[in-house]
Design a protein around this motif. Structure first.
Motif, short mmCIF file in Angstrom:
data_model
loop_
_atom_site.label_atom_id
_atom_site.label_comp_id
_atom_site.label_asym_id
_atom_site.label_seq_id
_atom_site.Cartn_x
_atom_site.Cartn_y
_atom_site.Cartn_z
N SER A 297 0.82 -1.22 0.00
CA SER A 297 0.00 0.00 0.00
C SER A 297 0.85 1.26 0.00
N LYS A 298 2.12 1.15 0.40
CA LYS A 298 3.01 2.33 0.39
C LYS A 298 3.30 2.80 -1.03
N TYR A 299 3.14 1.91 -2.00
CA TYR A 299 3.36 2.28 -3.40
C TYR A 299 2.08 2.72 -4.09
N ALA A 300 0.96 2.68 -3.38
CA ALA A 300 -0.32 3.06 -3.97
C ALA A 300 -1.13 3.86 -2.96
N GLN A 301 -0.51 4.87 -2.39
CA GLN A 301 -1.19 5.66 -1.37
C GLN A 301 -2.38 6.42 -1.94
N GLU A 302 -2.32 6.72 -3.24
CA GLU A 302 -3.45 7.44 -3.83
C GLU A 302 -4.67 6.53 -3.96
N CYS A 303 -4.47 5.19 -3.88
CA CYS A 303 -5.60 4.25 -3.97
C CYS A 303 -6.29 4.05 -2.62
N VAL A 304 -5.60 4.36 -1.55
CA VAL A 304 -6.17 4.22 -0.21
C VAL A 304 -5.91 5.52 0.56
N PRO A 305 -6.57 6.60 0.15
CA PRO A 305 -6.28 7.89 0.79
C PRO A 305 -6.77 7.99 2.22
N THR A 306 -7.81 7.21 2.58
CA THR A 306 -8.35 7.26 3.93
C THR A 306 -8.33 5.86 4.54
N GLU A 307 -8.45 5.80 5.86
CA GLU A 307 -8.45 4.51 6.55
C GLU A 307 -9.69 3.71 6.22
N ALA A 308 -10.82 4.38 6.01
CA ALA A 308 -12.06 3.68 5.67
C ALA A 308 -11.93 2.98 4.32
N ILE A 309 -11.33 3.65 3.34
CA ILE A 309 -11.13 3.04 2.03
C ILE A 309 -10.11 1.90 2.13
N MET A 310 -9.12 2.06 2.98
CA MET A 310 -8.14 1.00 3.20
C MET A 310 -8.80 -0.25 3.77
N CYS A 311 -9.73 -0.05 4.71
CA CYS A 311 -10.46 -1.18 5.29
C CYS A 311 -11.32 -1.87 4.23
N LYS A 312 -11.97 -1.08 3.39
CA LYS A 312 -12.83 -1.64 2.35
C LYS A 312 -12.02 -2.50 1.38
N ARG A 313 -10.87 -2.00 0.96
CA ARG A 313 -10.04 -2.77 0.02
C ARG A 313 -9.46 -4.01 0.69
N PHE A 314 -9.13 -3.92 1.98
CA PHE A 314 -8.60 -5.07 2.70
C PHE A 314 -9.66 -6.18 2.78
N LYS A 315 -10.91 -5.81 3.06
CA LYS A 315 -11.98 -6.81 3.14
C LYS A 315 -12.24 -7.46 1.79
N GLU A 316 -12.12 -6.70 0.72
CA GLU A 316 -12.36 -7.25 -0.62
C GLU A 316 -11.34 -8.32 -0.98
N GLY A 317 -10.14 -8.25 -0.41
CA GLY A 317 -9.11 -9.22 -0.73
C GLY A 317 -9.12 -10.46 0.16
N LEU A 318 -9.94 -10.46 1.19
CA LEU A 318 -10.02 -11.62 2.07
C LEU A 318 -10.69 -12.79 1.38
N ASN A 319 -10.40 -14.00 1.85
CA ASN A 319 -11.09 -15.18 1.35
C ASN A 319 -12.57 -15.11 1.70
N GLU A 320 -13.39 -15.81 0.92
CA GLU A 320 -14.84 -15.65 1.05
C GLU A 320 -15.35 -16.06 2.42
N ASP A 321 -14.82 -17.19 2.97
CA ASP A 321 -15.33 -17.66 4.26
C ASP A 321 -15.06 -16.66 5.37
N ILE A 322 -13.92 -15.96 5.31
CA ILE A 322 -13.60 -14.96 6.32
C ILE A 322 -14.34 -13.66 6.03
N ARG A 323 -14.49 -13.33 4.76
CA ARG A 323 -15.17 -12.09 4.40
C ARG A 323 -16.63 -12.12 4.83
N LEU A 324 -17.24 -13.32 4.85
CA LEU A 324 -18.63 -13.42 5.29
C LEU A 324 -18.78 -13.05 6.77
#
Length: 209
Positions: free
Chosen positions: A83-110
């Protein structure tokens, strides 16, 4: 003894013993590795010393990052690093949380998807707990499947024992019946013939006038 001084003495003695030999070239001066000072902006330091192609590659890796076979802790470390190389993609902590959840496996994301978490540290903690719950559920399913397999195998193993415990007399009598089928016995045939002849005699009696 200083090792550098020892090497210098050896070279000097060699040159004196061989005056026609050219002395070796001087050792290269090591160049210091550039380090970002505390007062310099990290973004400016990257632009100056890191190629744009490398940054674009790391940004692409961040945007395509998924948990996959990594644990939640391993995925979190890789997520933060890239994420240090794409700070413009996660400008806020809320957006960072959203992107982190999207990358989780389905069973954990549920488990964590229903939670509106906007603090990254809290989200990672909940994801780790969800991972433990998912592992426990998987272990319980495997144990239940093993129990069903063992009970099925015991049922199949008990069937031959029941066949061995059957009464041999019943099977023996059935065998005699099968063997006797189709055989002729003289006594029975003679009795049947005599009965038939008696019937013929009765039928030949003269009727009353």
């Amino acid at each position: 003894m200083d090792p550098d001084r020892s090497v210098a003495d050896d070279v000097e003695n060699f040159v004196r013993a061989n005056p026609n030999v050219q002395p070796p070239p001087p050792l290269p001066i090591p160049q210091p590795v550039p380090v970002a000072p505390q007062s310099v902006d990290l973004e400016e330091f990257r632009k100056k010393y890191i190629s744009q192609r490398f940054i674009n590659q790391k940004r692409k890796e961040f945007l395509e990052l998924k948990q996959g076979r990594m644990s939640v802790a391993e995925y979190e470390r890789e997520f933060v690093r890239l994420s240090k190389y794409a700070q413009e993609c996660v400008p806020t902590e809320a957006i960072m949380c959203k992107r982190f959840k999207e990358g989780l496996n389905e069973d954990i994301r549920l488990y964590v998807g229903v939670l509106e978490l906007k603090e990254f540290v809290v989200l990672v903690d909940r994801a780790c707990k969800a991972e433990e719950l998912s592992k426990e559920k998987t272990r319980a399913e495997i144990e239940a499947r093993d129990v069903r397999k063992r009970s099925t195998s015991r049922t199949f193993q008990s069937q031959p024992k029941k066949l061995k415990g059957m009464d041999p007399r019943s099977t023996g009598s059935a065998g005699y019946l099968r063997r006797d089928r189709g055989k002729s016995y003289p006594g029975v045939k003679t009795q049947a013939t005599s009965m038939a002849s008696m019937g013929n005699v009765g039928n030949n009696r003269p009727e009353c006038q």
